[in-house]
Design a protein around this motif. Structure first.
Motif: not given
Ligand SMILES: Nc1ncnc2c1ncn2[C@@H]1O[C@H](COP(=O)(O)OP(=O)(O)OP(=O)(O)O)[C@@H](O)[C@H]1O
Ligand SMILES: [Mg+2]
Lengths: 450, 589
Positions: B140-164
């Motif tokens: 709708n008009w909301v910027d819906h954030k795609i988040m690191v899933p809440f079940v993930f524990e600890g730290q992660y490094t972003v390897k790749s991210i999809t383009e716009t």
């Protein structure tokens, strides 16, 4: 409801209470219909191979070697056009001289309508009674009970309202109805020439109390057939739901359930809601409106039965004896129609909401004045006016013995406000005052000139 | 997977003989011919599991096969939740076929074929944790954030991210690498068990900012804050639902989650029909666009009532983690408590007060504590404000649900039968009600700066006048009109003035239904100025007559659009009326 006995037969009961019996049986489905010595019964608990049956006509005289036959399905009603004009018992079997009912067998107490498939109820249901139409306007698809003391003429009122309301079908569910009241309904329907419009499911006070448990579901199953399959406007009358709830309590008690408030089962709310929520407005125009009666014990609406009912229904109509005018009125304080805002001022005259609210507020002021008077204090001039207003308001608008149009009710409202109050005492929008106050001023002038 | 067979059925409670491990609250499926019924384990005893069935058990048989799922009741989180109408288990009601809800109807909560416009927010190499924002899609008009899933524990490094671009919810949006080198794919959706709070944030902070509801009796008198909690108990028909719906329509929140828990279907239908038509006063978009409805009405399965409030809360927490102001409303929490009671009784547990389970207070406290104002890992803020209604048996507040809630909720809006009878709506008893936020130093400072200096003191003064007025009324009633000094009548009528013009509000009038804070401030100052004037009257009848005229003028102002010609006209008339009195009054001072 009698189906061919083609199924499993057992002859060994291991326990019997006044409402239930227990036996060993296999392959029983939950809520399955059975017969114990020919009496209709239903599986309400299954533990391993032990089945508890609630025996609707009671267990008097049932012996441990009684024959138990299972039907393989939950209780059913045969639905079809042939239901029209018929008087049936709690099992949907004829109690009149007519033939057996033929039609499609449907399980009673079926699933809920998907809320998405409902429409907003907004078609006015007029009764001619101002205590209803003016103060607590009803719409089709609404569910609302009369709260009444046992001595009040609630069944007469119910029949009267049913005759005045515009409905394609009227379905009466009588629970613990006195034989006189049963005959009264029958005569009223016959004399009005509307027998083809009605279907009755009757349990009188002479019939076993547990059979009452089937009545609302039978009535609602028939109602769903006419309202949904045939797209008709159906009015369901249920009287007396207090006796229905009492029957629920009997079964819960025999099942050793922990009672909650007023010895009622803890599930009373859900049990009552299952029936009342059958009220619905469909998009295709068919609708089920439920008008019920809940009798009170000494006017106590905090008792679990009226209390849970009030939390479920879309308002309530509270009958009260007004000793000042010596008539039964619809008490404007405790009565309510929650769906009135869907029509008042929209399908009725624009001044309806404010006039209605103001009249009730002034009536509340009169009540305060009355208390003051009873406590022996001098009344001031405003109190006096309120009291005079209240008398006339009660006589001309609250009493249940009137039959006028909503416009007339509003006109009387303006007339009373003008007779007893000043404009600034009303808190009504100025635009409305400008239109309607003057109008009745003119009519009064006209009246004086005559 | 563990399996079992049904050994007993009493209403919606079944016992299952199991062949392997089962978890408390684990979900299992009862295979009844061609339909599957969902059930939740609520007690385990040896190899016997007790489960509450979320559907009608009609026609279930002893010996029916049961399959355990290995997880608790979960919701699916992702874009597409807004504007949806769910049942208590997050089935999309729109996707169900037919007029009736049939046993075992299960539908997808999200729309798997819809394309959403995705823009990345993270870049490869970023270090991220659960709840951190990877990207954003337009919902709708909301910027819906795609988040690191809440079940993930600890730290992660972003390897790749999809383009716009345009993607579906199950497409891969990012690849993350865990600390021990494992690669995981992230889509737009994730699942979360509803009975656990989402805790992926930096810290909870004390609420300080008012959440405008447009209702004077709340915002001015007993304000609720962003991240605050409130409850509305009242006998039937006193206006709980109307009040909540008014709040849902006018509140200054980004997202509204409405849980219709064990109440009337027609009330939900009202929202279904109105919300797509009504405009959100802040964004100009349709109200429906910011709203999700969870609907488990009184005729729908009882066990799902409990689930429905948790489902709603989890959706609220999810949007909160996007840095949004979420308001969650539940009507009525008593029905949820009753569902717990029905189950507890069937389990033959020793009952607590009024046959409710003994852990009821703890259950309620736990639930309310999921509301709050949080600071996210990225230092942005989000909040869940929660307001629940309570339907006390017999209208008596001395009962377990009301009492348990009073210990955890910060705002109390008591509805009074007497006020409802007299059509003094909203029927909130302003004296019995309270907002503890008025005593928060943070709130005081914030309102001093954002509304006006000394705001909280002004409100407290208003309440004093109300209290004094009620005392005066009692005296008048005991002693009689003539036997008390005229000043008592003045006190009484000042409180009536506040009651009629500030507290009472017509929720069905297009103008009066929503009063923005700016207008509330103006009006309360106006009314308090009147209350400050010392007036002279010859007898008590004059007092009433004069105040009724004042009330009438201000009511007309309330019905008129803010600063409109009409509004000004009535204000002028009010001033004239005031001048009549103050012209006499100076001789007094
Ligand atoms: N603010 C208001 N303005 C005008 N009328 C109101 C207001 N609040 C309540 N009412 C009237 O009272 C009726 C009942 O209100 P509502 O349905 O909100 O009660 P409730 O407390 O939710 O009752 P229940 O517990 O049975 O659900 C409404 O339908 C409406 O007619
Ligand atoms: Mg309500």
């Amino acid at each position: 409801m009698k189906t061919k006995a083609f199924q499993r037969i057992y002859t060994e009961l291991s326990a019997i209470t006044r409402a239930t019996c227990v036996l060993k049986a296999e392959g029983v489905t939950y809520e399955e219909l059975a017969w114990v010595d020919g009496r209709p019964a239903q599986a309400i608990k299954v533990v391993g191979d032990l089945v508890t049956l609630q025996v609707f006509p009671g267990t008097e005289g049932i012996s441990t070697n009684a024959e138990v036959v299972f039907s393989g399905h939950p209780p059913q009603l045969k639905v079809g056009e042939l239901l029209s004009g018929r008087f049936l018992n709690a099992y949907g079997d004829p109690m009149d001289e007519g033939p057996e009912i033929e039609g499609e067998a449907r399980a009673i107490g079926g699933p809920a309508v998907n809320p998405i498939q409902r429409s907003k109820p907004s078609a006015l249901l007029a009764t001619g009674i101002a205590g209803i139409d003016l103060n607590n306007t009803l719409v089709t698809g609404q569910k609302i009970p009369f709260f009444a003391d046992p001595g009040q003429p609630y069944n007469n009122l119910l029949a009267e309202v049913a005759m005045r309301a515009e409905a394609d079908k009227i379905i009466l569910g009588g629970m613990g109805l006195s034989n006189d009241d049963y005959l009264y309904f029958k005569n009223t329907f016959t004399q009005a020439g509307v027998l083809d419009k009605i279907v009755c499911f009757i349990n009188t006070s002479e019939n076993p109390p547990l059979e009452r448990l089937l009545i609302p579901e039978m009535a609602c199953t028939a109602a769903e057939y006419f309202a949904n399959d045939k797209q008709m406007k159906v009015l369901v009358l249920l009287t007396d739901m207090t006796l229905y709830a009492d029957a629920l309590a009997i079964v819960a008690n025999k099942m050793d359930q922990i009672p909650s408030k007023d010895a009622m089962p803890g599930s009373l709310y859900s049990d009552l809601a299952k029936t009342y929520e059958k009220a619905v407005q469909f998009a295709h125009g068919g609708s089920i409106t439920i008008m019920a009666v809940t009798t009170l014990n000494e006017g106590d609406i905090t008792h679990a039965i009226p209390d849970n009912t009030g939390y479920i229904t879309e308002g309530q109509l509270f009958l009260k004896q007004d000793t000042d005018i010596g008539k039964v009125i619809i008490d404007p304080f405790r009565s309510l129609s929650r769906l009135k805002q869907n029509v008042i001022g929209k399908k009725t005259r624009e001044d309806h909401p404010q006039v209605m609210n103001t009249l009730v507020r002034l009536y509340a002021d009169a009540k305060e004045a009355k208390t003051k008077q009873e406590n022996g204090f001098d009344l001031n001039e405003y109190d006096e006016r309120c009291l005079h207003f209240a008398l006339e308001y009660s006589e001309r608008l609250l009493a249940i013995d009137i039959n006028i149009s909503i416009d007339e009710m509003l006109d009387i409202g303006w007339e009373l406000m003008q007779k007893f109050f000043e404009k600034y005492e009303l808190n009504i929008k100025e635009a409305l005052i400008n239109t309607y106050w003057k109008k009745s001023e003119d009519s009064q002038l006209a009246a004086e000139e005559v | 997977m563990t399996k079992g067979t049904i050994t007993s059925i009493v209403s919606n409670l079944v016992t299952i003989d199991v062949d392997g491990p089962v978890g408390q609250n684990e979900i299992c499926m009862i295979m009844n011919k061609d339909v599957q019924l969902r059930a939740e384990v609520i007690r385990v005893n040896g190899n016997e599991a007790f489960a509450q069935v979320f559907e009608s058990t009609r026609s279930v048989k002893i010996g029916c096969e049961v399959v355990f799922t290995g997880h608790m009741l979960e919701v699916e989180l992702g874009p597409g939740i807004l504007s949806k109408n769910y049942d208590g288990l997050q089935n999309d009601l729109e996707k169900m076929e037919g007029t009736f809800i049939n046993t075992g109807d299960i539908t997808e909560p999200l729309d798997k074929d819809v394309l959403y416009h995705f823009s990345p927010l993270a870049t490869p190499g970023d270090k991220v944790r659960a709840g951190d924002w990877l990207g954003s899609v337009k919902e709708n008009w909301v910027d819906h954030k795609i988040m690191v899933p809440f079940v993930f524990e600890g730290q992660y490094t972003v390897k790749s991210i999809t383009e716009t671009g345009e993607y579906k919810i199950h497409d891969k949006m990012a690849t993350l690498v865990s600390e021990d080198g494992q690669e995981v794919a992230v889509t737009m959706t994730q699942k979360w068990p509803v009975k656990q709070a989402i805790k992926s944030y930096n810290q909870k902070i004390r609420p300080y900012d008012i959440l405008q509801t447009g209702l004077r009796v709340i915002d001015t008198f007993n304000p609720i804050t962003e991240g605050g909690t409130g409850y509305i108990p009242g006998p039937f028909g006193t206006g709980k639902t109307v009040l909540q719906q008014a709040i849902a329509k006018n509140a200054e929140a980004d997202i509204i989650i409405i849980v219709a828990c064990g109440e009337r279907a027609n009330e939900v239908v009202e929202i279904f029909t109105e919300f797509p038509e009504l405009t959100d006063p802040r964004t100009g978009r349709k109200l429906q666009e910011r709203t999700t409805i969870i609907c488990n009405t009184s005729n729908m399965p009882v066990a799902a009532r409990e689930a429905s409030v948790y489902v709603g809360m989890t959706l609220a927490e999810y949007y909160r983690n996007m840095g949004l102001k979420v308001l969650m409303l539940a009507d009525s929490t008593s029905r949820w408590a009753q569902a717990l009671r029905e189950m507890s009784n069937r389990l033959e547990e020793l009952p607590g007060q009024d046959a409710f389970p003994v852990e009821l207070p703890a259950t309620i406290a736990n639930f309310y504590s999921r509301a709050g104002c949080i600071e996210l890992n990225n230092r942005q803020f989000g909040s869940v404000t929660f307001i629940g209604t309570i339907s006390p048996a017999g209208g008596n507040f001395k009962e377990p649900v009301t009492e348990s809630t009073s210990k955890v909720a910060q705002c109390f809006y008591a509805l009074s039968q007497k006020r409802a009878d007299a059509k003094r709506y909203p029927a909130i008893d302003s004296m019995a009600s309270y907002s503890k936020y008025l005593d928060y130093q943070e709130f005081r400072e914030h309102t001093d700066a954002s509304i006006q200096e000394g705001w909280v003191d002004l409100i407290k003064k208003t309440k004093d006048i109300m209290r004094k007025g009620l005392e005066a009324r009692d005296q008048i009633n005991i002693l009689g009109d003539d036997a008390v000094p005229i000043s008592y009548h003045m006190d009484f009528w000042r409180s009536e003035l506040i009651d009629f013009t500030i507290i009472q509000q017509d929720s069905f009038d297009t103008v009066d239904m929503n009063t923005p804070l700016e207008r509330q401030k103006y009006m309360i100052n106006k009314v308090m100025d009147i209350c400050d004037v010392d007036m002279l009257f010859d007898d008590f009848q004059q007092v009433g007559n004069y105040f009724k005229q004042l009330i009438n003028q201000i009511k007309q102002m309330n019905y008129s659009p803010w600063n409109s010609e009409e509004f000004n006209k009535y204000e002028t008339a009010l001033t004239e009326l005031m001048n009549e009195k103050t012209a006499i009054a100076p001789s007094m001072t």
